[in-house]
Write a protein that holds these residues in place. Structure first.
Motif, mmCIF file in Angstrom:
data_model
loop_
_atom_site.group_PDB
_atom_site.id
_atom_site.type_symbol
_atom_site.label_atom_id
_atom_site.label_comp_id
_atom_site.label_asym_id
_atom_site.label_seq_id
_atom_site.Cartn_x
_atom_site.Cartn_y
_atom_site.Cartn_z
ATOM 1 N N LYS A 1 1.095 -1.207 -0.135
ATOM 2 C CA LYS A 1 -0.267 -0.089 0.062
ATOM 3 C C LYS A 1 0.962 1.188 -0.088
ATOM 4 O O LYS A 1 1.711 1.409 0.935
ATOM 5 N N VAL A 2 0.580 2.034 -0.791
ATOM 6 C CA VAL A 2 1.272 3.587 -0.910
ATOM 7 C C VAL A 2 0.186 4.424 -0.778
ATOM 8 O O VAL A 2 -0.948 4.529 -1.531
ATOM 9 N N ALA A 3 0.603 5.622 -0.354
ATOM 10 C CA ALA A 3 -0.555 6.733 0.125
ATOM 11 C C ALA A 3 0.083 8.154 -0.827
ATOM 12 O O ALA A 3 1.229 8.148 -0.829
ATOM 13 N N MET B 1 -2.541 2.482 9.126
ATOM 14 C CA MET B 1 -3.618 1.815 7.941
ATOM 15 C C MET B 1 -2.545 0.815 7.089
ATOM 16 O O MET B 1 -3.040 0.588 6.151
ATOM 17 N N GLY B 2 -1.427 0.818 7.153
ATOM 18 C CA GLY B 2 -0.664 -0.084 6.327
ATOM 19 C C GLY B 2 0.176 0.375 5.207
ATOM 20 O O GLY B 2 0.716 -0.311 4.399
ATOM 21 N N PHE B 3 0.133 1.740 5.149
ATOM 22 C CA PHE B 3 1.091 2.384 3.836
ATOM 23 C C PHE B 3 2.487 2.314 4.269
ATOM 24 O O PHE B 3 2.948 2.643 5.323
ATOM 25 N N LYS B 4 3.285 1.697 3.133
ATOM 26 C CA LYS B 4 4.532 1.509 3.440
ATOM 27 C C LYS B 4 5.303 2.704 2.562
ATOM 28 O O LYS B 4 6.823 2.734 3.088
ATOM 29 N N GLY B 5 4.522 3.386 1.809
ATOM 30 C CA GLY B 5 5.393 4.577 1.406
ATOM 31 C C GLY B 5 4.441 5.710 0.927
ATOM 32 O O GLY B 5 3.180 5.458 0.860
ATOM 33 N N ILE B 6 5.034 6.887 1.350
ATOM 34 C CA ILE B 6 3.970 8.121 1.368
ATOM 35 C C ILE B 6 4.507 9.129 0.256
ATOM 36 O O ILE B 6 5.793 9.652 0.512
ATOM 37 N N PHE B 7 3.805 9.681 -0.909
ATOM 38 C CA PHE B 7 4.402 10.572 -1.517
ATOM 39 C C PHE B 7 3.434 12.121 -1.200
ATOM 40 O O PHE B 7 2.082 11.972 -1.439
ATOM 41 N N VAL B 8 4.215 13.033 -0.878
ATOM 42 C CA VAL B 8 3.463 14.046 -0.569
ATOM 43 C C VAL B 8 3.599 15.272 -1.895
ATOM 44 O O VAL B 8 4.678 15.464 -2.367
ATOM 45 N N ALA B 9 2.602 15.774 -2.194
ATOM 46 C CA ALA B 9 2.281 16.300 -3.505
ATOM 47 C C ALA B 9 1.310 17.470 -3.175
ATOM 48 O O ALA B 9 0.199 17.621 -3.693
ATOM 49 N N SER B 10 1.664 18.077 -2.043
ATOM 50 C CA SER B 10 0.604 18.930 -1.203
ATOM 51 C C SER B 10 0.423 20.354 -2.098
ATOM 52 O O SER B 10 -0.087 21.423 -1.539
ATOM 53 N N GLY B 11 1.565 20.749 -2.806
ATOM 54 C CA GLY B 11 1.397 22.030 -3.650
ATOM 55 C C GLY B 11 1.563 23.271 -2.842
ATOM 56 O O GLY B 11 2.336 23.317 -1.789
ATOM 57 N N ALA B 12 1.786 24.174 -3.691
ATOM 58 C CA ALA B 12 2.004 25.590 -2.951
ATOM 59 C C ALA B 12 0.979 26.636 -2.920
ATOM 60 O O ALA B 12 0.489 27.607 -3.734
ATOM 61 N N GLY B 13 -0.074 26.221 -2.319
ATOM 62 C CA GLY B 13 -1.480 26.583 -2.294
ATOM 63 C C GLY B 13 -1.708 27.885 -1.276
ATOM 64 O O GLY B 13 -2.738 28.646 -1.075
ATOM 65 N N SER C 1 11.668 5.764 -8.265
ATOM 66 C CA SER C 1 12.584 5.438 -7.209
ATOM 67 C C SER C 1 11.836 4.733 -5.819
ATOM 68 O O SER C 1 12.254 3.743 -4.949
ATOM 69 N N MET C 2 10.446 5.116 -5.356
ATOM 70 C CA MET C 2 9.820 4.388 -4.526
ATOM 71 C C MET C 2 9.546 3.187 -4.802
ATOM 72 O O MET C 2 9.796 2.051 -3.822
ATOM 73 N N ALA C 3 9.237 2.857 -5.850
ATOM 74 C CA ALA C 3 8.998 1.397 -6.462
ATOM 75 C C ALA C 3 10.232 0.704 -6.396
ATOM 76 O O ALA C 3 10.201 -0.575 -5.606
ATOM 77 N N GLU C 4 11.374 1.109 -6.665
ATOM 78 C CA GLU C 4 12.753 0.531 -6.682
ATOM 79 C C GLU C 4 12.892 0.214 -5.081
ATOM 80 O O GLU C 4 13.264 -1.275 -5.037
ATOM 81 N N LYS C 5 12.524 1.060 -4.340
ATOM 82 C CA LYS C 5 13.188 0.855 -2.947
ATOM 83 C C LYS C 5 12.145 -0.397 -2.080
ATOM 84 O O LYS C 5 12.592 -1.194 -1.463
ATOM 85 N N LEU C 6 10.897 -0.127 -2.375
ATOM 86 C CA LEU C 6 9.803 -0.990 -1.648
ATOM 87 C C LEU C 6 10.039 -2.325 -2.472
ATOM 88 O O LEU C 6 9.488 -3.452 -1.760
ATOM 89 N N LEU C 7 10.533 -2.495 -3.707
ATOM 90 C CA LEU C 7 10.698 -3.971 -4.233
ATOM 91 C C LEU C 7 11.786 -4.758 -4.031
ATOM 92 O O LEU C 7 12.139 -5.985 -4.439
ATOM 93 N N SER C 8 12.807 -3.744 -3.367
ATOM 94 C CA SER C 8 14.307 -4.286 -3.239
ATOM 95 C C SER C 8 14.277 -5.515 -2.156
ATOM 96 O O SER C 8 13.467 -5.217 -1.292
#
Ligand code: FAD
Ligand code: SF4
Length: 483
Positions: free
Chosen positions: A164-166, A247-259, A476-483
């Protein structure tokens, strides 16, 4: 993915195509003009797209201008290095599905980028036609044509890997990350603070420039692939970083912008009807103020000043004209040459009756007894020495102060990163500007399972850069989580 998509320049069909017209014949063709709504009509409609898109004949003819250069410099001008001659030559041979497939190899949102990228500063600025003193191949118009008219290859659902990734934020960075991760088999959930998915593409850029249906099509495509979207969820408030782990997320990508809108900190900015472009555009675009059947209030100024010279300022002034402003005046402290907005937006704004007061800078707003803005005081400027970025700095002309009557001021002088995530997560390294610090290659932050990209890392930037970040972070996250 279709392995034949990027046909090499030596492919027989490309060679045939090259021979079908001489370079002289190709360069003699005039650059196409984008069909568009008349300026008189445009200002009567908030939602109809100004540019109508090329016809098939126009697209094929424009594509035949492209010389299929052996060392195409246009590609070096594209932040995600789209194979530009590759997709254009597919348009010339009227294989629009292949043209779209080539675009999709590197760009997650070609229909969006074809409409909003600053092509004249990127790919088109490097086109060989500039060296011949001729207008560049209309790469942006052609990108839009292929995206609107090609049928995307059916993307098979990838076998899930159960990880799971968020994703925090559903703008172009978050959407492109989500798309790439779901295709790699991850279980992807996008959390969005607002009640609509799309980030600036929905709440900022108006429908007359980027129809919501185009953005929806991309989002629906992701939904069909299995991406889950949780709206009205503010990570850092509704859900904490620890909650995401639970909740089981193994990786989080923050794309919260400049609002976070910036103001100039000058007297009178608290007067009634002085507001940020973010607030104005969000009310009109996301909350549908100005459309029948919606209760969102918005003031309809008759004499509206818009402060700034970027895309946000152009979107605001053109929206103000559509909302009934008799005068919409863009106030910009440098000259038009330094304006960061896309050239087409400036052209359209002028056609729509927007006035440009360049080399002027507001220093104060004055109000009436009810506290409503009535006058802006402007300092006349001149251009001095170039600043660190090479743009000539504006310098006040001593004593040259003017007053202009206004009943509304929309401040569009830039945005800052959204501070919520940086404030909510301990040990997350953040720059002085409030952007999340990441490794430039992997986009990994100081916290090993948290990656970030788009405007929260760059400050206010562009759609294509945000999208490119989403794709790099996914790799890069996929590479890390699958290694
Ligand atoms: P955004 O698109 O800002 O998306 C971030 C999302 O994260 C938002 O939906 C926000 O609600 C959500 N969010 C924030 N915090 C949280 C949280 N804690 N939890 C959950 N969700 C959260 N660029 C161009 O290339 N061409 C243009 O013509 C152009 N015009 C523009 C016009 C306007 C009016 C504006 C404002 C910007 C424009 N830009 C343009 C810039 C471009 O839109 C941005 O650079 C791009 O959208 C950044 O993408 P992003 O994914 O990083 O962030
Ligand atoms: Fe075509 Fe211009 Fe790119 Fe050459 S530089 S391949 S002419 S778009």
């Amino acid at each position: 993915m279709n392995q034949n998509t990027i046909s090499p320049r030596t492919a027989s069909w490309r060679e045939e195509l090259r021979k079908s017209r001489t370079a002289k014949e190709r360069t003699a063709i005039e650059r196409v003009k984008m069909p568009e709504l008349t300026a008189e009509y445009r200002v009567t409609t908030l939602t109809e797209e100004v540019n109508s898109g090329l016809t098939r004949q126009q697209a094929v003819m424009e594509a035949s201008r492209c010389l299929d250069c052996p060392d195409p410099q246009c590609v070096t001008g594209c932040p995600v290095e789209i194979n530009i001659p590759g997709f254009i030559k597919n348009i010339e041979r009227e294989n629009f599905d292949e043209a779209l497939a080539v675009l999709r190899e590197t760009s997650a949102l070609p229909a969006v980028c074809g409409r909003v990228c600053p092509q004249e500063k990127q790919c088109e600025s490097k086109c060989i036609y500039n060296k011949m003193n001729k207008p560049a191949v209309a790469i942006g118009y052609l990108e839009r044509y292929a995206a609107d008219n090609g049928n995307p290859e059916a993307t098979c659902k990838a076998e899930t890997n159960g990880i799971k990734v968020a994703v925090v934020g559903s703008g172009p960075a978050g959407l492109s990350f989500a798309g790439d991760m779901i295709k790699r088999g991850f279980d992807v959930t996008v959390f969005e603070a607002l009640h609509e998915i799309g980030g600036v593409l929905k709440y900022g850029i108006p429908e007359f420039r980027l129809p919501n249906s185009i953005v929806e099509k991309e989002i629906n495509g992701l939904r069909e692939l299995g991406v889950k979207f949780e709206k009205n969820t503010i990570v850092g408030k509704t859900l904490s970083y620890d909650d995401l782990h639970e909740m089981g997320f193994k990786g989080i990508f923050v794309a919260s912008g400049a609002g976070l809108p910036r103001f100039m900190d000058i007297p009178g900015e608290n007067l009634i009807n002085v507001l940020s472009s973010n607030e104005y555009l969000t009310r009109v675009n996301l909350m549908h103020a100005g459309s029948t059947g919606y209760a969102t209030p918005v003031f309809r100024g008759k004499k509206v000043a818009i402060i700034g010279g970027g895309n946000t300022a152009m979107d605001s002034c053109r929206t103000a004209r559509r909302m009934g402003a008799e005068r919409a005046i863009v106030v910009y402290r440098r000259s038009e040459t330094e304006m960061p907005a896309r050239l087409e937006e400036v052209k359209h704004a002028k056609e729509e009756g927007v006035e440009f007061l360049t080399l002027h800078n507001p220093i104060e707003y004055l109000g009436d007894e009810q506290g409503r803005v009535r006058t802006m005081r402007l300092q006349r400027m001149e251009l001095g020495e170039p600043d660190a970025g090479g743009r000539r700095s504006p310098v006040p002309v001593p004593g040259a102060i003017e007053e202009v009557e206004v009943d509304m001021v929309i401040v569009s002088v830039g945005v800052s990163p959204n501070p919520l995530i940086p404030n909510a997560i301990e040990n997350l390294q953040v720059s002085k500007r409030g952007t999340i610090i990441v490794d430039e290659t992997t986009l990994q932050s100081s916290i090993s399972d948290l990656y970030a990209g788009g405007d929260i890392v760059r400050g206010g930037a562009t759609v294509i850069l945000a999208m490119g970040d989403g794709r790099r972070a996914a790799a890069s996250m996929a590479e890390k989580l699958l290694s």
